[in-house]
Design a protein around this motif. Structure first.
Motif, PDB file in Angstrom:
ATOM      1  N   VAL A  13       0.847  -1.203   0.000  1.00 19.99           N
ATOM      2  CA  VAL A  13       0.000   0.000   0.000  1.00 19.99           C
ATOM      3  C   VAL A  13       0.876   1.244   0.000  1.00 19.99           C
ATOM      4  O   VAL A  13       0.632   2.201  -0.750  1.00 19.99           O
ATOM      5  N   GLU A  36       2.103   1.874  -3.390  1.00 20.35           N
ATOM      6  CA  GLU A  36       1.055   2.402  -4.293  1.00 20.35           C
ATOM      7  C   GLU A  36       0.794   3.892  -4.011  1.00 20.35           C
ATOM      8  O   GLU A  36       0.578   4.675  -4.931  1.00 20.35           O
ATOM      9  N   ALA A  69       3.535   5.811  -5.557  1.00 17.94           N
ATOM     10  CA  ALA A  69       3.424   5.869  -7.018  1.00 17.94           C
ATOM     11  C   ALA A  69       2.503   7.025  -7.434  1.00 17.94           C
ATOM     12  O   ALA A  69       2.644   7.589  -8.518  1.00 17.94           O
ATOM     13  N   LEU A  81      -7.571   4.750  -4.240  1.00 18.64           N
ATOM     14  CA  LEU A  81      -6.660   3.716  -3.729  1.00 18.64           C
ATOM     15  C   LEU A  81      -6.993   3.334  -2.273  1.00 18.64           C
ATOM     16  O   LEU A  81      -7.049   2.154  -1.920  1.00 18.64           O
ATOM     17  N   HIS A 103      -8.218  -0.285  -0.650  1.00 21.00           N
ATOM     18  CA  HIS A 103      -7.491  -1.017   0.409  1.00 21.00           C
ATOM     19  C   HIS A 103      -8.124  -0.812   1.785  1.00 21.00           C
ATOM     20  O   HIS A 103      -7.570  -1.267   2.777  1.00 21.00           O
TER      21      HIS A 103
END
Ligand SMILES: Cc1cc2nc3c(=O)[nH]c(=O)nc-3n(C[C@H](O)[C@H](O)[C@H](O)COP(=O)(O)OP(=O)(O)OC[C@H]3O[C@@H](n4cnc5c(N)ncnc54)[C@H](O)[C@@H]3O)c2cc1C
Length: 524
Positions: free
Chosen positions: A53, A56, A59, A115, A119
């Motif tokens: 996570v 991500e 990113a 995102l 999650h």
């Protein structure tokens, strides 16, 4: 910003010895037995977010804009209420986020929300971190972790429409930055809360803030004419005219939503010409009732000064005392009102007309001395709080508002409740904001710390909140709801009101990741 206190450490205010003596003699304040924790002693849980996570998140915003080091986590733990500071001073970092993420654009915020929803990571929008109502503490239960979404990189003045007198600004701008950017064009926002140095535009909108010059410039929610909001379901672009009859005003749904519905990523704000003249002066009234009547007359019949506030007898007595003169307080100081005028040529006429009303209402003009002294010290009180806490005194503020006819009842109810809870605390109050129909009351409470000062204050605050609700006031005029006022807010708007808010949240934030537990209880 101090991690366990207020503001710039260089501006820390020492407690003058006469004040220390007064606290000991009057309130029985004694130095606490346990020293405050150092930064290194703060207890943090391990980072709960998985490396996947975190990768991500990186990113989306870039490597340097995701931090999970102790420093970042501690500095994004809770807000700046006295209970918040007490917990930090006790080394309690249990509400720390797992990571701090700094997006650089609306698109990045939208992607982060997508995102985090995927999650099931809770997201706490973080402006200046000055919430005093528990607005920055997310419920962890049921989530894979908690992220503080720090909006500091969204700090641009996007555009100015000089014809409409509006400016589009990003939410992470702190007030001094925002004022500096506008000042280069001879403009101002006119929003000067006591948290001015650190609080942000997004936080003001999200928590319905009100500044010290709100009589003249209006509350922050009056200044917002449009906004862009990132939600888990997409973008809301609100406000295409100053006023509209096209259905309910959805801007009002976001104002005061405290990050529970979406993230404000830009604001279109009404602006004013920067004043060229500023005059602040003092007026003395025989009593709080006489002073309130004078303020009411100004608020209802005009003219309304830019700054208008009235201290009660206790606040006047303490406020007028210089530290060296504390032994010789005059018990009959009456009540001090501050009237301030900001503008250009019109200031002279405005001041004369307001002065006529104030003297006709029994006010005695004290000149500009008290006004200048108020203006000079207007941001300094929070610095004294840290020294008071260290000396063994609890100091905290609470506020409410009501209609003029109910204000005396509200005033008595809060004072009685605080006395019943705390014995003989020092309770000071001032009328901080006025309207034609009513006003807000802002209380400052000082009391000797018990062996468990946090529980002592939380019990007193809860009773004061219940007293406010019973006496017909609102649980907050400008601090907001957060977690601390949730129950009282439910009592204020009723279960049906809460259901409406829950319905909106379910639509905008179906996975419930935004500030869970703030504004309304999490889950169903
Ligand atoms: C010493 C002191 C003095 C104060 N004086 C005043 C005063 O005079 N007047 C006044 O009104 N208040 C005052 N406050 C309270 C506080 O400053 C205000 O509530 C302010 O509006 C918070 O702004 P912030 O940027 O610090 O927001 P934060 O504390 O970071 O956040 C406040 C809430 O808004 C949410 N939020 C923040 N930014 C966004 C965003 N962009 N989108 C969606 N949600 C967001 C947060 O999740 C949180 O729930 C004071 C506080 C302190 C500690």
């Amino acid at each position: 910003m101090l991690w366990s206190g207020w503001g710039d450490p260089a501006k820390a205010a020492a407690l003058p010895e006469p004040l220390r003596e007064l606290l000991r003699d009057m309130l029985g304040v004694r130095a606490p037995q346990t020293p405050a924790a150092s930064f290194g002693e703060v207890r943090l849980a391990p980072v709960a977010l998985s490396p996947l996570v975190l990768a991500e998140l990186r990113a989306v915003v870039g490597d340097g804009h995701v931090r999970s080091d102790d420093d970042a986590r501690i500095r994004h733990t809770r807000g700046k209420s006295t209970p918040d500071l007490m917990r930090m001073r006790a080394g309690d970092g249990s509400d720390a986020p797992d990571a701090v993420v700094l997006p650089g654009s609306h698109a990045e915020v939208t992607e982060l929300l997508r995102l985090c929803a995927a999650h099931r990571v809770a997201v706490v929008p973080f402006g200046g971190g000055t919430s005093v109502v528990g607005g920055l503490v997310a419920t962890r239960r049921g989530f894979a972790g908690v992220v503080a979404l720090d909006l500091a990189r969204l700090n641009r003045l996007i555009s100015v429409d000089a014809e409409s007198m509006t400016a589009e600004m990003e939410p992470g701008l702190r007030t001094p930055q925002a004022e500096q950017l506008l000042a280069t064009r001879g403009l101002t926002l006119g929003h000067f809360p006591q948290s001015y140095e650190y609080a942000t535009l997004g936080g003001f909108a999200a928590a319905r803030s009100s500044g010290q010059a709100s009589a003249g410039y209006g509350r922050f929610d009056d200044m917002v004419v449009g906004m862009t909001v990132a939600t888990s379901r997409g973008t809301l672009d609100l406000g295409r005219a100053p006023k509209s009859a096209a259905g309910p005003d959805l801007r009002q749904v976001i104002l005061g939503s405290e990050g529970a519905f979406g993230v404000i990523t830009s604001l279109r704000l009404r602006i004013r010409r920067a004043p060229t003249r500023r005059i602040y002066e003092g007026w003395r009234f025989a009593s709080f009732a006489a002073g309130s009547a004078a303020l009411r007359r100004l608020a209802q019949e005009g003219p309304v000064p830019t700054v208008l506030r009235l201290s009660d007898e206790t606040e006047t007595m303490i406020g007028l005392a210089r530290p060296g003169e504390l032994g010789g307080l005059a018990a009959d100081a009456g009540c001090l009102a501050i009237a301030g005028y900001e503008g250009s040529e019109e200031v002279t006429a405005l001041r004369e007309r307001a002065a006529a009303v104030l003297s006709e209402s029994g006010g005695v003009h004290l000149g500009t001395g008290p006004g200048e002294s108020w203006a000079h010290g207007r941001y300094s009180a929070p610095y004294l709080r840290d020294s008071l806490l260290a000396a063994g005194a609890t100091v905290e503020t609470l506020e409410t508002a009501g209609f003029w006819s109910n204000l005396p009842r509200l005033y008595d109810a809060v004072r009685l409740s605080l006395r019943a809870s705390l014995g003989s605390p020092l309770v000071m109050c001032h009328i901080s904001h006025v309207y034609g129909t009513g006003a807000s009351l802002y209380f400052t409470v000082v009391t000797a710390q018990s062996g468990d000062p946090l529980t002592q204050w939380e019990a007193a605050k809860r009773s004061a909140g219940e007293a406010i609700v019973r006496a017909g006031g609102t649980i907050s005029h400008h601090h907001g709801v957060g977690r601390d006022h949730r129950e009282a807010y439910t009592a204020e708007i009723g279960e049906l009101g809460v259901e409406i808010l829950r319905g909106i949240k379910d639509r905008l934030d179906p996975r419930g990741i935004l500030n869970p537990g703030v504004l309304i209880a999490e889950g169903r």
